[in-house]
Design a protein around this motif. Sequence first.
Motif, PDB file in Angstrom:
ATOM      1  N   ILE A 220       0.874  -1.186   0.000  1.00  0.00           N
ATOM      2  CA  ILE A 220       0.000   0.000   0.000  1.00  0.00           C
ATOM      3  C   ILE A 220       0.901   1.222   0.000  1.00  0.00           C
ATOM      4  N   LYS A 221       0.637   2.152  -0.881  1.00  0.00           N
ATOM      5  CA  LYS A 221       1.413   3.396  -0.878  1.00  0.00           C
ATOM      6  C   LYS A 221       0.963   4.268   0.294  1.00  0.00           C
ATOM      7  N   SER A 222       1.862   5.122   0.728  1.00  0.00           N
ATOM      8  CA  SER A 222       1.592   5.868   1.969  1.00  0.00           C
ATOM      9  C   SER A 222       0.544   6.960   1.800  1.00  0.00           C
ATOM     10  N   ASN A 223       0.262   7.340   0.554  1.00  0.00           N
ATOM     11  CA  ASN A 223      -0.700   8.424   0.322  1.00  0.00           C
ATOM     12  C   ASN A 223      -2.157   7.958   0.271  1.00  0.00           C
ATOM     13  N   VAL A 224      -2.407   6.669   0.509  1.00  0.00           N
ATOM     14  CA  VAL A 224      -3.774   6.140   0.360  1.00  0.00           C
ATOM     15  C   VAL A 224      -4.714   6.718   1.420  1.00  0.00           C
ATOM     16  N   GLN A 225      -5.870   7.208   0.958  1.00  0.00           N
ATOM     17  CA  GLN A 225      -6.904   7.704   1.881  1.00  0.00           C
ATOM     18  C   GLN A 225      -8.071   6.730   1.991  1.00  0.00           C
ATOM     19  N   GLU A 226      -8.451   6.172   0.873  1.00  0.00           N
ATOM     20  CA  GLU A 226      -9.643   5.315   0.864  1.00  0.00           C
ATOM     21  C   GLU A 226      -9.402   4.071   0.019  1.00  0.00           C
ATOM     22  N   VAL A 227     -10.182   3.034   0.341  1.00  0.00           N
ATOM     23  CA  VAL A 227     -10.175   1.820  -0.473  1.00  0.00           C
ATOM     24  C   VAL A 227     -11.556   1.703  -1.104  1.00  0.00           C
ATOM     25  N   VAL A 228     -11.575   1.511  -2.419  1.00  0.00           N
ATOM     26  CA  VAL A 228     -12.827   1.496  -3.177  1.00  0.00           C
ATOM     27  C   VAL A 228     -13.161   0.057  -3.563  1.00  0.00           C
ATOM     28  N   PHE A 229     -14.427  -0.321  -3.351  1.00  0.00           N
ATOM     29  CA  PHE A 229     -14.882  -1.692  -3.600  1.00  0.00           C
ATOM     30  C   PHE A 229     -15.968  -1.662  -4.666  1.00  0.00           C
ATOM     31  N   GLU A 230     -15.750  -2.380  -5.747  1.00  0.00           N
ATOM     32  CA  GLU A 230     -16.728  -2.414  -6.831  1.00  0.00           C
ATOM     33  C   GLU A 230     -17.317  -3.810  -6.948  1.00  0.00           C
ATOM     34  N   GLY A 231     -18.642  -3.886  -6.996  1.00  0.00           N
ATOM     35  CA  GLY A 231     -19.321  -5.162  -7.201  1.00  0.00           C
ATOM     36  C   GLY A 231     -19.542  -5.424  -8.680  1.00  0.00           C
ATOM     37  N   TYR A 232     -19.876  -6.667  -9.000  1.00  0.00           N
ATOM     38  CA  TYR A 232     -20.203  -7.008 -10.397  1.00  0.00           C
ATOM     39  C   TYR A 232     -21.587  -6.487 -10.806  1.00  0.00           C
ATOM     40  N   ASP A 233     -22.377  -6.035  -9.851  1.00  0.00           N
ATOM     41  CA  ASP A 233     -23.749  -5.621 -10.174  1.00  0.00           C
ATOM     42  C   ASP A 233     -23.784  -4.196 -10.706  1.00  0.00           C
ATOM     43  N   PHE A 234     -24.583  -3.987 -11.738  1.00  0.00           N
ATOM     44  CA  PHE A 234     -24.711  -2.662 -12.348  1.00  0.00           C
ATOM     45  C   PHE A 234     -26.079  -2.557 -13.012  1.00  0.00           C
ATOM     46  N   GLY A 235     -26.436  -1.339 -13.391  1.00  0.00           N
ATOM     47  CA  GLY A 235     -27.719  -1.156 -14.068  1.00  0.00           C
ATOM     48  C   GLY A 235     -28.152   0.286 -14.046  1.00  0.00           C
ATOM     49  N   GLU A 236     -29.454   0.488 -14.273  1.00  0.00           N
ATOM     50  CA  GLU A 236     -30.006   1.836 -14.378  1.00  0.00           C
ATOM     51  C   GLU A 236     -30.618   2.245 -13.044  1.00  0.00           C
ATOM     52  N   ARG A 237     -30.317   3.437 -12.605  1.00  0.00           N
ATOM     53  CA  ARG A 237     -30.912   3.977 -11.383  1.00  0.00           C
ATOM     54  C   ARG A 237     -32.261   4.634 -11.711  1.00  0.00           C
ATOM     55  N   PRO A 238     -33.079   4.897 -10.665  1.00  0.00           N
ATOM     56  CA  PRO A 238     -34.395   5.498 -10.951  1.00  0.00           C
ATOM     57  C   PRO A 238     -34.292   6.791 -11.767  1.00  0.00           C
ATOM     58  N   ASP A 239     -33.196   7.534 -11.583  1.00  0.00           N
ATOM     59  CA  ASP A 239     -33.061   8.796 -12.319  1.00  0.00           C
ATOM     60  C   ASP A 239     -32.571   8.594 -13.756  1.00  0.00           C
ATOM     61  N   GLY A 240     -32.417   7.335 -14.191  1.00  0.00           N
ATOM     62  CA  GLY A 240     -32.049   7.057 -15.569  1.00  0.00           C
ATOM     63  C   GLY A 240     -30.551   6.885 -15.787  1.00  0.00           C
ATOM     64  N   LYS A 241     -29.738   7.251 -14.796  1.00  0.00           N
ATOM     65  CA  LYS A 241     -28.286   7.111 -14.936  1.00  0.00           C
ATOM     66  C   LYS A 241     -27.857   5.663 -14.730  1.00  0.00           C
ATOM     67  N   HIS A 242     -26.808   5.266 -15.429  1.00  0.00           N
ATOM     68  CA  HIS A 242     -26.285   3.909 -15.273  1.00  0.00           C
ATOM     69  C   HIS A 242     -25.096   3.916 -14.328  1.00  0.00           C
ATOM     70  N   ALA A 243     -24.955   2.892 -13.562  1.00  0.00           N
ATOM     71  CA  ALA A 243     -23.866   2.824 -12.586  1.00  0.00           C
ATOM     72  C   ALA A 243     -23.610   1.383 -12.180  1.00  0.00           C
ATOM     73  N   SER A 244     -22.402   1.146 -11.646  1.00  0.00           N
ATOM     74  CA  SER A 244     -22.108  -0.086 -10.927  1.00  0.00           C
ATOM     75  C   SER A 244     -22.274   0.207  -9.442  1.00  0.00           C
ATOM     76  N   PHE A 245     -22.426  -0.849  -8.646  1.00  0.00           N
ATOM     77  CA  PHE A 245     -22.475  -0.616  -7.210  1.00  0.00           C
ATOM     78  C   PHE A 245     -21.038  -0.507  -6.699  1.00  0.00           C
ATOM     79  N   ILE A 246     -20.656   0.704  -6.302  1.00  0.00           N
ATOM     80  CA  ILE A 246     -19.291   0.981  -5.832  1.00  0.00           C
ATOM     81  C   ILE A 246     -19.363   1.788  -4.540  1.00  0.00           C
TER      82      ILE A 246
END
Lengths: 348, 348
Positions: free
Chosen positions: A125-151
Amino acid sequence: MNDKNRLFRTTRSTDPEVQESPIHFLKSLSTSENLFFIRNHFPYPTLNSKISLRIYGEVYKPLVFHFEHFKQMKSKSLKVMLECAGNKRSKFEPRVYGEQWENGAISQGTWRGITLNELFKYTGIKSNVQEVVFEGYDFGERPDGKHASFIRSLPISKALHSDTIIAYEYNGSPLSFKRGGPLRLIVPQWYAMASVKWLKNIYLVEKPFSGPFQTDDYVYYPNKTNKDNAFPVTTVNVNTTIQQPLNFSKLGVGEHEIKGISWSGKGKIVEVAVSINDSEWISADLKKNSQGYTWTPWSYKWKVKHKGHYSIRAKATDSTGSTQPFRAYWNQKGYGYNAIDTIYINIE
Amino acid sequence: MNDKNRLFRTTRSTDPEVQESPIHFLKSLSTSENLFFIRNHFPYPTLNSKISLRIYGEVYKPLVFHFEHFKQMKSKSLKVMLECAGNKRSKFEPRVYGEQWENGAISQGTWRGITLNELFKYTGIKSNVQEVVFEGYDFGERPDGKHASFIRSLPISKALHSDTIIAYEYNGSPLSFKRGGPLRLIVPQWYAMASVKWLKNIYLVEKPFSGPFQTDDYVYYPNKTNKDNAFPVTTVNVNTTIQQPLNFSKLGVGEHEIKGISWSGKGKIVEVAVSINDSEWISADLKKNSQGYTWTPWSYKWKVKHKGHYSIRAKATDSTGSTQPFRAYWNQKGYGYNAIDTIYINIE
């Protein structure tokens, strides 16, 4: 008749699948796989038979792990409760939009997996790390019409906590697909949106991550008409659900056992108090708490001599001194409801 | 994923077993056996393998029938909806005690059985008969501590109606034990408490029958503090449930299908009207109604251009001119709720 046939989850949505656990009827401290609540944001993802998890970003050596690698690493087993941030949303006044959960967006059991610490031994891990991001395989359209993965992201300190694990077993069996298997993040003490299912990518970043499930949803907006004073949903609030008797049920005079569960993401439950018809608060009997991050069952013997209408309230206090408010903290998206639990009973 | 796994009944009580049908997600006009709502008053009865049904009282020739006799008699098949008198009880304001049904205490399918007329050919009926009394095998303790069997009566005219049957099949299969088999009374157009399960005895009487499930429960008590102006629960009120979208859900701008079901015990559904944000009532499209005593599905195409909060109301009118009130007829025990159905939607 076969008792096994008698308990079902409550279907709240079929597309995506959302189901509530029959929490009022659960007796075991470990929720069976088929009664665990389900909260999906998108249709179920299609997974390859050979699942991989990529780790990249602010690491010294980006790597792709395959499922079999995990089984060879040092694992740990933890009892962890998961509660959806929207649990009890239907109780907010004024009402809020979203899944109309009653009390059953909560379940718990034993998860086995490996710590992030263990994984990062391979990548550095580099020393400048602030956050760890986790992405799932699930994705799709949100109620507002935008597409996204669950992250979702975690602060580096929470990600490196020795009880934050990537789980591959639940209650001794391989983690099922509907539970988020083969690999799911488990973040004790945080609401369950943090425990990302169907893990696909983990990447380390040097500034705060933003995304629809991080900085739009799962945020407390306390004002009705604007987004001022917003802050993120993280730790599970101290909370209580009276399991039995059921709200608005009819009973006879005599002795009744009032039973429930209390929990907190901040500390252990140290007291649960019950009040009948708004008279004095009396301590309930706490059942010996099991290890790990689980709810505490309690009971209270209620002797009632006279017919009539009764209110029964229960509130928990945790080891940090946090206790439940009389009125829940209202917020636009309806997260973290934890008002003192109240039921009404008619003695006939 | 297997779609079959996605729909479950909602557990409302385990002792006795009470379960709600996932009515918002049912698409078929015939409810599958495993999704049919369950409303028991007592623990499941223990039945002998060789079930018998005794007919006595004001008949010329009392008789005991065995199950195999029924299979030899002339049968008829009918599509019949059953709705619990307490369906939607949780919506009453002020709230009332009892099972807190939402919308799912309603189901329907095809029942096969023999008419009472057919049975009484064997026993005869004396001319002084006023009511026919039906006793189930189920019995136990009521909340007030009194012990009782589940017994209900019908006026002789309703008992002799050519569509009142003793059913032994549901959707082409032998009537299951949990559905009230082997023999269950089916009374179309009346609330489902009349359709006595696990039939044990039928006796004919020359004066009105009284009993806890006839003259205490299943009675409308319109006053809050006394039992004046009481009258019995009989025919199903005209009613509507919006199935989709779900109450308090979030959608985007565009076109949405509003779907629902309407029904009445008094006549056929002739109109369903929808009102958005309390503007004019517009007729929905009624799906071609199936034969028998079933609900009428309908749909309405809603085009929405602007973000914001919306109310959607739906009300049905039947062939007798009965329509749904804006506010349900409040009664102490919470029967017959049939207010105009309303949902609230957020367009994001």
